[in-house]
Design an enzyme around this catalytic site. Structure first.
Site, PDB file in Angstrom:
ATOM      1  N   ARG A 165     -22.989 -14.593 -33.508  1.00  0.00           N
ATOM      2  CA  ARG A 165     -21.935 -13.890 -32.757  1.00  0.00           C
ATOM      3  C   ARG A 165     -21.999 -12.391 -33.055  1.00  0.00           C
ATOM      4  NH1 ARG A 165     -16.928 -15.499 -30.616  1.00  0.00           N
ATOM      5  NH2 ARG A 165     -17.362 -17.602 -31.340  1.00  0.00           N
ATOM      6  N   ASN A 208       0.795  -1.219   0.000  1.00  0.00           N
ATOM      7  CA  ASN A 208       0.000   0.000   0.000  1.00  0.00           C
ATOM      8  C   ASN A 208       0.830   1.273   0.000  1.00  0.00           C
ATOM      9  OD1 ASN A 208      -2.791  -0.982   0.037  1.00  0.00           O
ATOM     10  ND2 ASN A 208      -2.222  -1.897   1.986  1.00  0.00           N
ATOM     11  N   ARG A 226      -6.689   0.624  13.526  1.00  0.00           N
ATOM     12  CA  ARG A 226      -7.647  -0.468  13.370  1.00  0.00           C
ATOM     13  C   ARG A 226      -7.140  -1.634  14.209  1.00  0.00           C
ATOM     14  NH1 ARG A 226      -7.085  -2.456   7.119  1.00  0.00           N
ATOM     15  NH2 ARG A 226      -8.544  -4.058   7.849  1.00  0.00           N
TER      16      ARG A 226
END
Length: 389
Positions: free
Chosen positions: A164, A19, A78
């Site tokens: 298709r 991160n 956290r």
């Protein structure tokens, strides 16, 4: 109140501390935090982490060159349980909801650096539309999907194999890209899920289907970010042979001061004088091009030992072109600093156009470089130092 919630843990297994690993010159989390902070519908951006390194990295955004951009950002902790390998994102969201007051929440995934402020603005506008309880981001894919049957054969699930369709005739399908999810706090707690009720999809660009999970994703996404203009590429600066600037709003703060006797006063910055001296030492032509015609400017130009003073200039483009001819210097070898709309055409014409931090928005938009300093606070010195470095 609308809040963004960006959970970033330090225990990634595939890419340690991914991160905050740099991508396009910035930590990965920088891109989504910036987009959330710029969203006009978001009041506070919470970055929840269990890592001191990630905390310090994000806090640095708030105290760096882009401090104003990241003013909405708040780093919070956290629990170890919510940051474990087995904990769901909903667990972290519910833990957050127990401690913080808000009305609506947008979950933003740090692994989606192609998220833009326009996407978040659009997502909230969709969320605010009638009959909508939650929103998720998606991309439209144009692949033909097949399912395996019980007898081991396969059959198409989203098109007729005997007819298709061409791409322009094919609606394709919507794929969740994981960039963001919007819900109310009430529904988050009630359903224990990031989306619920009447769910609508906000379509992002097809390239945003990529997320960063493996090291090889880094190269792909960096290329896509550049392709989509998400990264500001620095302009290659030619050799500067002449340095020109407007006066008021650049060399000064743009204010008009008067003594009790009615004398006009201006405040100049001494650091700019040293900047001009550095240019002179390198043989670079220096000067002021201004629409004003006052004695104060002439005396300042003389004290600075400038080569040029163009006062009362109504057509700055013509003036600069004339100076280029006089000194046999091409416009691309000229640097110019201006702050108002009558400087725009010159900034576009020269090789390196600059503007102070408090210049008119239209001027900053076309400038190659916008200083951190405001007019009269050392703008010229900052540009000169930047050029020399």
């Amino acid at each position: 109140m609308n809040v963004a919630f960006i959970p970033v843990r330090g225990g990634s297994k595939s890419i340690p501390l991914k991160n905050i690993k740099p991508i396009c010159g910035k930590p990965l989390v920088y891109w989504t935090v910036k987009a959330a902070c710029q969203c006009k519908y978001i009041d506070v951006v919470y970055i929840a982490t269990d890592s001191d390194k990630i905390k310090d990295t994000v806090e640095a955004f708030k105290h760096g060159d882009e401090a104003d951009t990241f003013s909405k950002a708040q780093v919070i902790g956290r629990s170890a349980e919510s940051a474990s390998d087995t904990a769901s994102t909903e667990f972290a969201m519910l833990e957050f909801a127990e401690k913080y007051e808000f009305d609506n929440i947008v979950l933003v995934q740090a692994t989606s650096p192609m998220l833009t402020v326009a996407d978040l603005d659009g997502g909230f506008e969709l969320f605010n539309s009638e009959g909508t309880d939650s929103v998720l981001s998606v991309v439209r894919q144009y692949r033909f999907l097949w399912d395996k049957t019980e007898n081991g054969n396969v059959s198409p699930s989203n098109y007729d194999v005997f007819h298709r369709p061409r791409r322009q005739e094919f609606d394709g399908y919507l794929m969740e890209n994981g960039a963001f999810y919007i819900s109310s706090k009430t529904d988050l707690i009630k359903y224990q899920n990031r989306v619920s009720g009447n769910i609508k999809a906000y379509e992002m660009c097809e390239d945003s289907a990529f997320e960063i999970d493996e090291p090889s994703d880094w190269i792909i996404i960096e290329a896509l970010m550049r392709k989509n203009g998400l990264v500001e590429e620095k302009k290659s600066i030619p050799e500067i042979k002449m340095f020109l600037t407007d006066c008021d709003g650049c060399l000064t703060d743009g204010g008009m001061y008067y003594s009790e006797h009615g004398d006009e006063l201006k405040k100049f910055n001494s650091r700019d004088g040293m900047g001009f001296a550095l240019l002179r030492a390198k043989g670079i032509i220096t000067g002021i091009v201004t629409s004003e015609s006052v004695d104060l400017n002439r005396r300042r130009a003389e004290k600075l030992k400038l080569d040029v003073l163009e006062p009362g200039c109504k057509d700055k483009v013509a003036a600069v072109k004339s100076l280029c001819e006089k000194y046999d210097i091409a416009p691309e070898n000229v640097a110019y600093v201006g702050d108002d709309i009558n400087d725009i055409d010159v900034i576009k014409m020269v090789g390196f156009g600059c503007a102070p931090a408090d210049a008119m928005p239209q001027v900053k938009e076309v400038a190659d470089y916008v200083t951190k300093a405001k007019g009269g606070e050392g703008v010229i010195r900052e540009v000169i130092e930047w050029l020399m470095n």
